[in-house]
Design a protein around this motif. Structure first.
Motif, PDB file in Angstrom:
ATOM      1  N   ALA A 213       2.113   0.345  -1.084  1.00 40.27           N
ATOM      2  CA  ALA A 213       3.236   1.248  -0.818  1.00 40.27           C
ATOM      3  C   ALA A 213       3.688   1.940  -2.103  1.00 40.27           C
ATOM      4  O   ALA A 213       4.010   3.131  -2.106  1.00 40.27           O
ATOM      5  N   LEU A 214       3.707   1.192  -3.201  1.00 32.86           N
ATOM      6  CA  LEU A 214       4.068   1.790  -4.494  1.00 32.86           C
ATOM      7  C   LEU A 214       3.048   2.841  -4.918  1.00 32.86           C
ATOM      8  O   LEU A 214       3.404   3.892  -5.468  1.00 32.86           O
ATOM      9  N   LEU A 215       1.779   2.568  -4.670  1.00 31.76           N
ATOM     10  CA  LEU A 215       0.739   3.555  -4.979  1.00 31.76           C
ATOM     11  C   LEU A 215       0.942   4.822  -4.142  1.00 31.76           C
ATOM     12  O   LEU A 215       0.831   5.942  -4.653  1.00 31.76           O
ATOM     13  N   TYR A 216       1.247   4.635  -2.875  1.00 35.95           N
ATOM     14  CA  TYR A 216       1.480   5.783  -2.005  1.00 35.95           C
ATOM     15  C   TYR A 216       2.665   6.604  -2.508  1.00 35.95           C
ATOM     16  O   TYR A 216       2.606   7.841  -2.547  1.00 35.95           O
ATOM     17  N   PHE A 217       3.730   5.929  -2.878  1.00 36.91           N
ATOM     18  CA  PHE A 217       4.908   6.630  -3.383  1.00 36.91           C
ATOM     19  C   PHE A 217       4.560   7.438  -4.634  1.00 36.91           C
ATOM     20  O   PHE A 217       4.961   8.599  -4.762  1.00 36.91           O
ATOM     21  N   GLU A 218       3.836   6.834  -5.544  1.00 34.97           N
ATOM     22  CA  GLU A 218       3.480   7.518  -6.790  1.00 34.97           C
ATOM     23  C   GLU A 218       2.643   8.757  -6.515  1.00 34.97           C
ATOM     24  O   GLU A 218       2.840   9.800  -7.138  1.00 34.97           O
ATOM     25  N   GLU A 219       1.736   8.663  -5.562  1.00 31.82           N
ATOM     26  CA  GLU A 219       0.856   9.793  -5.257  1.00 31.82           C
ATOM     27  C   GLU A 219       1.567  10.891  -4.464  1.00 31.82           C
ATOM     28  O   GLU A 219       1.114  12.039  -4.448  1.00 31.82           O
TER      29      GLU A 219
END
Length: 216
Positions: free
Chosen positions: A195-201
């Motif tokens: 989820a954090l990766l998705y947010f960053e992208e």
């Protein structure tokens, strides 16, 4: 003298009785199912609202989270199987956090549904598991009512801990597992990291950021 009913008339009468009985039965089932579905939906809404307010308390936003929603669909990071609803928290109109629906498909007993709150600076506001079928007394410790474990995500980010430490201690990571249960917390940790990766992208679109117009 009363004439006895012929076989044909008897069959017709019985068929009509059965037909009326079937219609009444179907109607009662439909009404019961509708009432049950409404109660389930209401219960789910209460659970969801409670989780949203725990992740982002009222003093951290000034909008109605249930009204400030947007549709989201992502198979890779969030593991959605259909479009889902996400939420934005605002202060004075500015997005200060988003709460994303995330699926952890690989719990010990299967799928777990999470809400992952991420602040505009990329830190976790909070995580709540809102649906699961994990074993009582073991995997169900992902619930805040059963243990404080889920609070260990608060304030974490992609770089805290380092990416290689986003795992349970049994795998060399920074997060505790449960006694007798490793699969469940491992699945949650990995889902939160995705989820954090998705947010960053997707930070710009999630926070509704726009580029400043060029001068001149």
């Amino acid at each position: 003298m009363e004439t006895s009913m012929t076989p044909a008339r008897s069959i017709l009468r019985n068929a009509l009785i059965l037909g009326v009985f079937a219609m009444v039965t179907v109607g009662l089932i439909a009404v019961t199912q509708q009432g049950t579905a409404e109660r389930i939906a209401d219960a789910q809404r209460r659970v969801q609202m409670s989780a949203l307010n725990e992740i982002l308390p009222h003093d951290q936003h000034d909008n109605d989270l249930l009204e400030d929603t947007f549709e989201i669909f992502d198979r890779d990071h969030l593991r959605h199987i259909r479009p889902s609803v996400a939420f934005r928290g605002r202060q004075d109109g500015e997005v200060v956090a988003v709460i994303l629906p995330v699926i952890a498909p690989d719990g010990y007993s299967g799928r777990m549904d999470l809400l992952v709150g991420i602040r505009a600076n990329g830190e976790l506001a909070g995580v709540r598991v809102v649906g699961h079928r994990e074993t009582p007394g073991l995997g169900d410790k992902v619930e805040l009512t059963k243990s404080q474990w889920v609070l260990s995500f608060d304030g974490r980010s992609l770089t805290m801990p380092a990416p290689e430490d986003w795992g349970v201690r049994k795998d060399g990571g920074a997060f505790d597992q449960f006694v007798g249960a490793t699969i469940t917390p491992r699945a949650v940790v990995q889902a939160v990291y995705r989820a954090l990766l998705y947010f960053e992208e997707n930070r710009a679109s999630l926070l509704e950021l726009t580029e400043e117009p060029a001068n001149g």
